[in-house]
Design a protein around this motif. Sequence first.
Motif, short mmCIF file in Angstrom:
data_model
loop_
_atom_site.label_atom_id
_atom_site.label_comp_id
_atom_site.label_asym_id
_atom_site.label_seq_id
_atom_site.Cartn_x
_atom_site.Cartn_y
_atom_site.Cartn_z
N ASP A 195 0.81 -1.22 0.00
CA ASP A 195 0.00 0.00 0.00
C ASP A 195 0.85 1.28 0.00
N SER A 196 1.97 1.25 -0.72
CA SER A 196 2.79 2.47 -0.78
C SER A 196 3.08 2.84 -2.24
N ARG A 197 3.66 4.01 -2.45
CA ARG A 197 4.01 4.47 -3.80
C ARG A 197 5.48 4.83 -3.85
N HIS A 198 6.03 4.90 -5.07
CA HIS A 198 7.49 5.00 -5.17
C HIS A 198 8.02 6.32 -4.63
N ASP A 199 7.16 7.33 -4.54
CA ASP A 199 7.63 8.59 -3.97
C ASP A 199 7.06 8.82 -2.57
N GLY A 200 6.52 7.76 -1.99
CA GLY A 200 6.09 7.86 -0.59
C GLY A 200 4.70 8.40 -0.37
N ARG A 201 4.01 8.76 -1.48
CA ARG A 201 2.67 9.32 -1.28
C ARG A 201 1.65 8.25 -0.92
N GLY A 202 0.54 8.68 -0.27
CA GLY A 202 -0.59 7.80 -0.05
C GLY A 202 -1.33 7.58 -1.36
N ARG A 203 -2.19 6.54 -1.38
CA ARG A 203 -2.87 6.14 -2.62
C ARG A 203 -3.64 7.29 -3.24
N PHE A 204 -4.29 8.09 -2.45
CA PHE A 204 -5.11 9.16 -3.02
C PHE A 204 -4.56 10.54 -2.71
N GLU A 205 -3.24 10.59 -2.51
CA GLU A 205 -2.58 11.85 -2.20
C GLU A 205 -1.98 12.47 -3.48
N GLY A 206 -2.23 13.75 -3.69
CA GLY A 206 -1.66 14.41 -4.86
C GLY A 206 -0.26 14.93 -4.59
N ARG A 207 0.41 15.36 -5.65
CA ARG A 207 1.73 15.97 -5.48
C ARG A 207 1.58 17.44 -5.06
N ASP A 208 2.68 18.06 -4.71
CA ASP A 208 2.65 19.51 -4.41
C ASP A 208 2.02 20.26 -5.56
N LEU A 209 1.14 21.16 -5.24
CA LEU A 209 0.38 21.87 -6.26
C LEU A 209 0.59 23.37 -6.15
N GLU A 210 0.96 24.00 -7.28
CA GLU A 210 1.00 25.46 -7.35
C GLU A 210 0.02 25.94 -8.40
N LEU A 211 -0.75 26.95 -8.09
CA LEU A 211 -1.67 27.54 -9.07
C LEU A 211 -1.43 29.04 -9.11
N GLU A 212 -1.08 29.53 -10.29
CA GLU A 212 -0.80 30.96 -10.45
C GLU A 212 -1.79 31.50 -11.48
N ILE A 213 -2.34 32.66 -11.24
CA ILE A 213 -3.37 33.21 -12.14
C ILE A 213 -2.87 34.51 -12.74
N ASP A 214 -3.29 34.79 -14.02
CA ASP A 214 -2.93 36.05 -14.68
C ASP A 214 -1.43 36.19 -14.86
N CYS A 215 -0.81 35.19 -15.41
CA CYS A 215 0.65 35.16 -15.50
C CYS A 215 1.14 35.35 -16.93
N LEU A 216 0.22 35.53 -17.90
CA LEU A 216 0.64 35.69 -19.29
C LEU A 216 0.20 37.06 -19.78
N GLU A 217 1.18 37.90 -20.05
CA GLU A 217 0.94 39.30 -20.39
C GLU A 217 0.05 39.49 -21.61
N ARG A 218 0.17 38.61 -22.64
CA ARG A 218 -0.56 38.83 -23.89
C ARG A 218 -1.91 38.11 -23.93
#
Lengths: 238, 238, 238, 263, 263, 263
Positions: free
Chosen positions: F21-44
Amino acid sequence: MGGYGDVQCIDENGIRLDGRTVGEIRPISIEVGVVPVADGSARMRWGLNDVIAAVYGPMEAHPRKIQRQDRAVLDVRYNMAPFSTTDRIRPGFNRRSREISKVTAEALESVVLTELYPRSKIRVEIEIICAEAGTRCAGITAASVALAHAGIPMSDMVVSVASGKVHDIVVCDLNKEEDNYGEADLPMGILPNSGELVFLQMDGDLSPEQFQEAWDYNMGAVSVIHEHMVAALKGGEA
Amino acid sequence: MGGYGDVQCIDENGIRLDGRTVGEIRPISIEVGVVPVADGSARMRWGLNDVIAAVYGPMEAHPRKIQRQDRAVLDVRYNMAPFSTTDRIRPGFNRRSREISKVTAEALESVVLTELYPRSKIRVEIEIICAEAGTRCAGITAASVALAHAGIPMSDMVVSVASGKVHDIVVCDLNKEEDNYGEADLPMGILPNSGELVFLQMDGDLSPEQFQEAWDYNMGAVSVIHEHMVAALKGGEA
Amino acid sequence: MGGYGDVQCIDENGIRLDGRTVGEIRPISIEVGVVPVADGSARMRWGLNDVIAAVYGPMEAHPRKIQRQDRAVLDVRYNMAPFSTTDRIRPGFNRRSREISKVTAEALESVVLTELYPRSKIRVEIEIICAEAGTRCAGITAASVALAHAGIPMSDMVVSVASGKVHDIVVCDLNKEEDNYGEADLPMGILPNSGELVFLQMDGDLSPEQFQEAWDYNMGAVSVIHEHMVAALKGGEA
Amino acid sequence: MGIPLVPKLLRAHLAELAENDSRHDGRGRFEGRDLELEIDCLERAEGSARVRMGDTIVYAGVKFQIMTPYPDRPNEGGLMCSAEVRPVAGRGWEPGPPSPESIELGRVVDRGIRESGCINVEELCLIPGEKAWQVILDLFAISDDGNLFDAFALAGIAALKSAVLPAERYEIGEDRPLGVAKTPVMCSYHKVGGRFVYDADKREELGGDERIHITLGDDDHVHSLQKGLKGIFTAAEFDEIMVEARSKCAELRSLLDQKLAGE
Amino acid sequence: MGIPLVPKLLRAHLAELAENDSRHDGRGRFEGRDLELEIDCLERAEGSARVRMGDTIVYAGVKFQIMTPYPDRPNEGGLMCSAEVRPVAGRGWEPGPPSPESIELGRVVDRGIRESGCINVEELCLIPGEKAWQVILDLFAISDDGNLFDAFALAGIAALKSAVLPAERYEIGEDRPLGVAKTPVMCSYHKVGGRFVYDADKREELGGDERIHITLGDDDHVHSLQKGLKGIFTAAEFDEIMVEARSKCAELRSLLDQKLAGE
Amino acid sequence: MGIPLVPKLLRAHLAELAENDSRHDGRGRFEGRDLELEIDCLERAEGSARVRMGDTIVYAGVKFQIMTPYPDRPNEGGLMCSAEVRPVAGRGWEPGPPSPESIELGRVVDRGIRESGCINVEELCLIPGEKAWQVILDLFAISDDGNLFDAFALAGIAALKSAVLPAERYEIGEDRPLGVAKTPVMCSYHKVGGRFVYDADKREELGGDERIHITLGDDDHVHSLQKGLKGIFTAAEFDEIMVEARSKCAELRSLLDQKLAGE
């Protein structure tokens, strides 16, 4: 074949717009060596048609899957230059050119001794620089001369010419107006030594009798065209 | 899923435009051997859908780079004939067809014993001759029959069917109007022997309860479709 | 080079729309490691330009016909993201991108020690995320940093910058308005250690004297850009 | 169709049969295979037909679109004919852009129909210079056991003759039959074992040489000819198949008329 | 052009020649090959030229179309320049979509002409926002023995200068010459054996390094530059060929003027 | 993405991990990776977002164009969604026409957004039958370490929610936010080592079997489902991940709302 009657292509004396009689072909001139970097080449001017054919090879056929164990393949391309017609032609894929390339290749394969060059490829490039009806015939004829000029062994050259019908009159060697306003076109590819055929197309409307008449015009035009081809290869004009 | 309310697809008695009740599937007929030159083939008529599937192979996979050392690859193509719909479909590249071909291949790969034919290829051709909603389901089902007809070993056949929602009512096996004016479509591919799934898509809008209802309709339709498949392979009609 | 005079790009004091003097370059920042899955990568922001370069390889070159026996081939792609400009750019074939990819590859091949990796391929991917004039220069510069970051041996890095002419005044490092309304653009690729050139294009209209002036601006901008490149690779900002 | 490895043994076998004036499936030199012609068999098409010649099976479907007439022919609608041989039809047909084989197939069938003048494109005009019907004939092969040319041509003219203009759907009057004045029919001859035969099947195509396609209309008028593949033939050979084509085309034309008249 | 296997022997041979300041065909470093320029040689084009430089032969043809001006430039017509090198022109040119080589060729020649401003696109406008002339210049290679760039550029400007707007055919007034105000001319230099030479032939291209294309207009104004292929050069090297280009471009420009004036 | 040689060793390793019941990077079965969300980052772009999930990085950009409404829907504007995975994003992505993988990726993300009805296309109409806004959402991958589907879907809805109609540039009134009524969110599950896990990375994708993509909207409504790749799953397996998806989608939705509210 438009079938539009508003242009009068033949007058009451049987004289055509360009001054020819119904059984007469347009002026022809043929020159070899016009593409210096090719292994063989020819330029055929036929009426206002200006056609260049170049031959490269025999060379190794690649990719390997196109190779044939028992013979050379002919890689033939017929193409109209963008400035060769009244309305500009866009470069690129074109169903008409593909079909003409295919039947031209098949006509030439019937005479080239391809079995002498197993696994190799012979490239034949036909470029229409200026067009005035009958470009496929001029292309086949010029390509035959270019193949001979390149020293490719052939059982015979191919002479190609088209007759057709205008205002219900059968005429030899259609010009541009006759092609636009005429009712039928019968291009053929004929071996001058045997009178046998390697190329045949037709579209339009011909009664059995008219068909025979057009056929006979084509057969009759072979020898004069052939003379021009031979003369060009011998280094003079016919 | 248009969601347009101006066509009344189900009347007050729960009867649909083609006379069915909400849980009823359209008439089905299946025939094998309809493409004589193929190794296996089937034609499925399902409502007005008319679908032909043909199987060629196993054959050598070429070019070599598509070969897999441990199994056969399934080369699946789903295509709609130009005259299969009200508005003509232009031949050529089509993103929708590519996606359906991909998920169909993946559904079939889940049951075909591909490991029996390493380095080979099995071609599956699905042609929609006439379309009336649910063509991907009919295609998967017909392809399963064609594979069996070609004698390709499979762990089970795949039965595919789509239920959905119209005017907020969940119905089984959408027809054309229901597909055009409905609000959701849930196609599934089910193994009749185990009830397991190999294919699943959905689009539109379904509440959790509606989703369960549509799911159950699909599961309930499996056995009757499966009977038609088996009968066709046995040489009779169900 | 539009040559449209209705936008006043430089005021009477020689100050440009973005506040710079005629000989000044826009603000620059460079960062490495921005594509974690690549072997090397860099992001260059230069004015409003935002450019990402990623390097993969050296890896086996396939198909084999692209292999060179005596050196690695550089497979370079310059591309503008669809949202990188005011008017959206349609993905797909693009003659401008092809040409820029070609000259960029040739500039980089002039410095990468490709002979160390015979028969292999090094992929260089340049993606313009946001564009503000001079993207080809930013791309070449970012790619140089990404190659260094990937540990690919080079005789020198390439610094690329463009000067040009606006309202008949020669200015350094054109911005968007100056590119749109200006009369000439001279992008160059310069080796910071020797002052030699590996990249040169120009279009527009420059008198011999103006040409020399633009050339000198480019040469003069090399060292400050180079400092940013070196600093980014050393792990700090210039 | 890629490049099939023409088996020398097959050629030798067919040549031997030719010497005895027989064919590998027992047919006479100018005898066709079993022929089925079905009309109005595609629910979504405005005209349709299905032809089966032996194990060769094709469909033809007619659809209509509204077009703007070409500037130089403001009083005319259009006819478009498209032939597709997708990989479903046989082991040798591959996916991808149209091969020279399928381009030739489509264009030769198209010319036979178009050049007969059977469709009066002026009758397709709705508003001169603005609006006209475009007739689209799609030919679609399901199973290729040889001689797709004749199968496509027969299915094509049958579909056109059964087609109905869907004027009501476009809200421009009542539905009416597409007028098709003439009945061009194609007969194809392959040189197999040194002599021309009618309606070659796939094995004869693979082991044969050139082919000649003849489209004849009413009163034996010639509308289209095409010689395909490598090969040399004489005027006498051509005369012989032209005579054959006249009687065979007449036969097919009367079969079609029968079907259209409701058997 | 695929990837030619650059023969090391050829490189070595050319380097040896360079040391003696000579070239394999005996020319001086900045000497061009025999040049022929023919004008008005294509019957169906509205302007045309044929250029022969040694065994390199190209055509240029001008055609016109009616276009709708772009919304942001309602008072302007258009200029399109297209260069094709089809397989007829040499063993190394292959069929198929345009190669990076031919794209570069077309774009560099196009920029030299366009950026000189020799065509006044406002004069091509017929009805603002509605109707304008589009000039289409097609460059077409018949035989490639090197330096297609200069041959295309010379044929291109010659064809434009000889072009006549076919107004009568479009029923919009009388035919009149396309006004071409300036005469941009290109000179190309290849690094062969370590030094730049003018008008390289195919062998020099195959055994050489980078090339630099310079388009100069009236009064030595620079209109376009392009460095192509792998290679490093110094500012001093560039200065040297720029000086050469100025006199060579002037020479070609006066040849062209002579031809246009009818010899 | 070509055909990766799925390493048997990787599969075995992942199966072993799954047993514990483990994963190769140590996460739990239903655990996501680190998440970053940035908004309004493209000038054009008129709306934009950048999402980073572990080493997977994508951008989404919204642009607008003026379109003519389709004849059968004269009161509606349009939404177009295009996903590109160019070779920059990883060793396995190749140049050329869109692969079946990238077509599926684009279509599945598109359906999730479109079918939720989050964009009211009637509000995009400017003049019925004549003029309307077309919204174009471009998804662009910079670094692919697995699960591009979820990254694209999140970046896509975030970019739409931040988008502003550039009415002033087109001289048709004042700029205003594009109204986006709902918040569809996608969660994807891959079968790895015999059981489904959330947010698989590249190694898990390579050593895994089928994947299931679930897009849920407000009130847990289902808007899109897709099973991809070869594999068999049971109704019970599906039920389990559907339950998981409900809580995970809600979590992502509230993260997005937070960001849009300015943290």
